[in-house]
Design an enzyme around this catalytic site. Structure first.
Site, short mmCIF file in Angstrom:
data_model
loop_
_atom_site.label_atom_id
_atom_site.label_comp_id
_atom_site.label_asym_id
_atom_site.label_seq_id
_atom_site.Cartn_x
_atom_site.Cartn_y
_atom_site.Cartn_z
CE1 TYR A 190 -1.98 -3.50 -8.60
CE2 TYR A 190 -0.89 -1.47 -7.93
CZ TYR A 190 -1.31 -2.76 -7.65
OH TYR A 190 -1.06 -3.30 -6.42
N GLY A 199 3.75 -3.51 -3.78
CA GLY A 199 3.64 -3.69 -5.22
C GLY A 199 4.06 -2.41 -5.93
NE ARG A 200 -0.11 2.40 -6.04
CZ ARG A 200 -1.25 2.34 -6.74
NH1 ARG A 200 -1.30 2.84 -7.95
NH2 ARG A 200 -2.32 1.77 -6.22
CD GLU A 233 0.58 -9.24 1.61
OE1 GLU A 233 -0.35 -8.57 1.10
OE2 GLU A 233 0.38 -10.25 2.30
CE1 TYR A 247 -9.03 1.80 -9.49
CE2 TYR A 247 -7.08 1.97 -10.87
CZ TYR A 247 -7.96 1.21 -10.15
OH TYR A 247 -7.77 -0.15 -10.08
N GLY A 257 0.76 -1.25 0.00
CA GLY A 257 0.00 0.00 0.00
C GLY A 257 0.78 1.29 0.00
CB CYS A 313 -15.75 3.38 -29.83
SG CYS A 313 -14.87 3.08 -31.35
NE ARG A 362 -3.08 3.00 -11.40
CZ ARG A 362 -2.98 4.20 -10.89
NH1 ARG A 362 -2.46 5.18 -11.61
NH2 ARG A 362 -3.37 4.42 -9.67
N1 LLP Z 1 -1.43 -6.99 -0.67
C1 LLP Z 1 -2.74 -7.11 -0.92
C2 LLP Z 1 -3.52 -8.07 -0.17
C3 LLP Z 1 -3.34 -6.30 -1.92
O1 LLP Z 1 -4.65 -6.42 -2.15
C4 LLP Z 1 -2.55 -5.36 -2.64
C5 LLP Z 1 -3.16 -4.52 -3.67
C6 LLP Z 1 -1.18 -5.30 -2.34
C7 LLP Z 1 -0.65 -6.11 -1.35
C8 LLP Z 1 -0.26 -4.36 -3.05
O2 LLP Z 1 -0.59 -3.04 -2.86
P1 LLP Z 1 0.37 -1.87 -3.37
O3 LLP Z 1 1.67 -1.96 -2.59
O4 LLP Z 1 0.62 -2.08 -4.83
O5 LLP Z 1 -0.38 -0.64 -3.11
N2 LLP Z 1 -5.36 -1.32 -9.54
C9 LLP Z 1 -5.20 -0.31 -8.51
C10 LLP Z 1 -4.51 -0.86 -7.29
C11 LLP Z 1 -5.20 -2.06 -6.70
C12 LLP Z 1 -4.48 -2.62 -5.48
C13 LLP Z 1 -5.06 -3.93 -5.08
N3 LLP Z 1 -4.39 -4.57 -3.99
C14 LLP Z 1 -4.45 0.87 -9.10
O6 LLP Z 1 -4.16 0.87 -10.30
O7 LLP Z 1 -4.22 1.87 -8.40
#
Ligand code: LLP
Length: 416
Positions: free
Chosen positions: A371, A275-276, A273, A316, A239, A342, A312
């Site tokens: 993403y 990601g981004r 965990e 969003y 997150g 379209c 995105r």
């Molecule tokens: N762990 C769990 C259980 C999650 O559901 C997620 C993201 C992460 C870790 C990783 O989160 P991050 O570090 O990437 O924030 N498609 C959306 C984002 C959806 C995130 C879903 N879960 C976007 O483009 O902003």
């Protein structure tokens, strides 16, 4: 910090001109920087070096095999949410003992596959799932290590679609029910409760919600320990946000320091965990201007990347910086950058001040590594873009561009 920089007005991906990559691989094209990925992973992971911890990269953010392989080489574990992601992680050489499996809808086959692979643990989101894992593990003669995902009811102050830890979200178990669920987990055959988990949302730009959630989880964990639940892992999810525009998220070092201070007296291994924060600014989407068009009310820049490539902005209303691949020095204009699809939601930017551009020129959409490609589709029968990983002066085609044949490969003609 990332490795997409201008040199004399020309954008480079590490040591390769982006225009050269576009000429070689075509557009739309995702370009990832290996040096940026390594740098981001190491910056994040080392921020927790004072604690026993495991950084499980969240595969959903960017699941290209080359990206997963590179991160696995850096020592990353993985957070997965499907059998498909398990397959990818294993194919990329990730150690199964570093894999955690999250998600509200794990199907029996997926649970079986994860047990067979010997993953570190399941982050369980309901009592139905707990029971099902117990049944399957017992049948397979295995023991499933589990954490229960707690919904701490904390407002992450992010986009509602990516908030996950509030009372009315579908994720996790509320604290009261979790206590009963842990008691159940202690009794169920084939289940070994080993941890506690939460994930409150994505693109958080402040540490406070994390600390609020952590406080609640730690206090709850202490109650569980008193009840005899042998907790070894505390998973705080992902997150941490990045800068797309003017956001000022905490640096991973600050995040690490805050969590280290909060957890220094707790013997549990911290799982994260992210990601981004690892991949977001390690990728760009390169696109060519197809036309420019002036209407009585607007100027449009029509490009060959669309909402099917990067959803995105449409989904969003997300901001992605857009820059010229070669700066031409024309005066700024206020434009909408749109794709060929379209739908009026097919835009990459709206009302954006940027230098005037002409058909045939290249643009880079920044912060597209997370993403981006993973959320792409074939809408309007558009073959998905190619992905390239650049490492210094070397570029590897990490995923081929889809062909028209690929588009129809799984279908059949139903008329004689
Ligand atoms: N762990 C769990 C259980 C999650 O559901 C997620 C993201 C992460 C870790 C990783 O989160 P991050 O570090 O990437 O924030 N498609 C959306 C984002 C959806 C995130 C879903 N879960 C976007 O483009 O902003």
């Amino acid at each position: 910090m990332h490795h997409f920089k201008y040199r004399d007005g020309e954008l480079f991906a590490e040591d390769i001109p982006v225009a050269e990559l576009a000429a070689r691989y075509g557009t739309p094209l995702y370009v990832y920087s290996a040096a940026t990925l390594r740098r981001h992973f190491n910056a994040f992971d080392s921020a927790f070096s004072a604690l026993p911890h495991l950084t499980c990269y969240s595969v959903k953010a960017n699941s290209n095999l080359c990206v997963l392989g590179l991160l696995a080489e850096c020592g990353a574990g993985m957070d997965i949410v499907s059998g498909g992601e398990l397959h990818r992680a294993l194919a990329a050489g990730v150690d199964p003992e570093k894999i955690v499996y999250s998600g509200v809808g794990k199907r029996p086959m997926e649970i079986e596959q994860a047990l067979a692979a010997g993953i570190l643990m399941f982050n369980v989101e309901s009592t139905g799932e707990l029971k099902r894992i117990s049944d399957i593990a017992t049948r397979m003669g295995r023991t499933a290590r589990v954490s229960l995902r707690i919904n701490p009811d904390v407002d992450p102050k992010t986009h509602p679609y990516i908030s996950t830890g509030m009372r009315n979200n579908k994720f996790g178990l509320d604290m009261d029910n979790s206590l009963l669920a842990y008691e159940q987990a202690m009794r169920l055959p084939g289940i070994e409760p080993v941890g506690i988990d939460c994930h409150i949302g994505s693109q958080l730009t402040s540490i406070d919600p994390f600390l609020e959630a952590l406080d609640k989880i730690v206090a709850f964990g202490e109650r569980l320990t008193a009840l005899g639940v042998p907790l070894r892992y505390l998973d705080l999810g992902g997150g941490l946000g990045i800068t797309y525009n003017e956001e000022e998220p905490p640096h991973p070092t600050q995040f690490g320091e805050a969590l280290t201070a909060a957890l220094k007296d707790h013997p549990m291994t911290l799982l994260l965990e992210p990601g981004r924060v690892i991949v977001g600014n390690a990728g760009i989407l390169v696109t060519e201007v197809v036309y420019t068009k002036t209407t009585p009310s607007k100027e449009f820049v029509i490009v060959d990347a669309a909402m099917n490539d990067l959803v995105r902005p449409a989904l969003y209303d997300a901001f992605h910086a857009i820059g010229e691949v070669k700066k031409h020095g024309r005066p700024d204009k206020n434009v909408d950058v749109v794709g060929p699809i379209c739908e009026s939601s097919d835009f990459l930017a709206r009302g954006r001040e940027m230098p005037g551009v002409e058909a045939g020129e290249l643009l880079a959409v920044f912060s597209a590594g997370a993403y981006g490609f993973v959320m792409s589709s074939n809408y309007n029968s558009r073959p998905r873009a190619a992905e390239v990983l650049v490492d210094g002066e070397v570029a590897v085609l990490a995923r081929k561009r889809e062909s028209y044949e690929d588009l129809i490969a799984l279908e059949r003609e139903c008329v004689e």
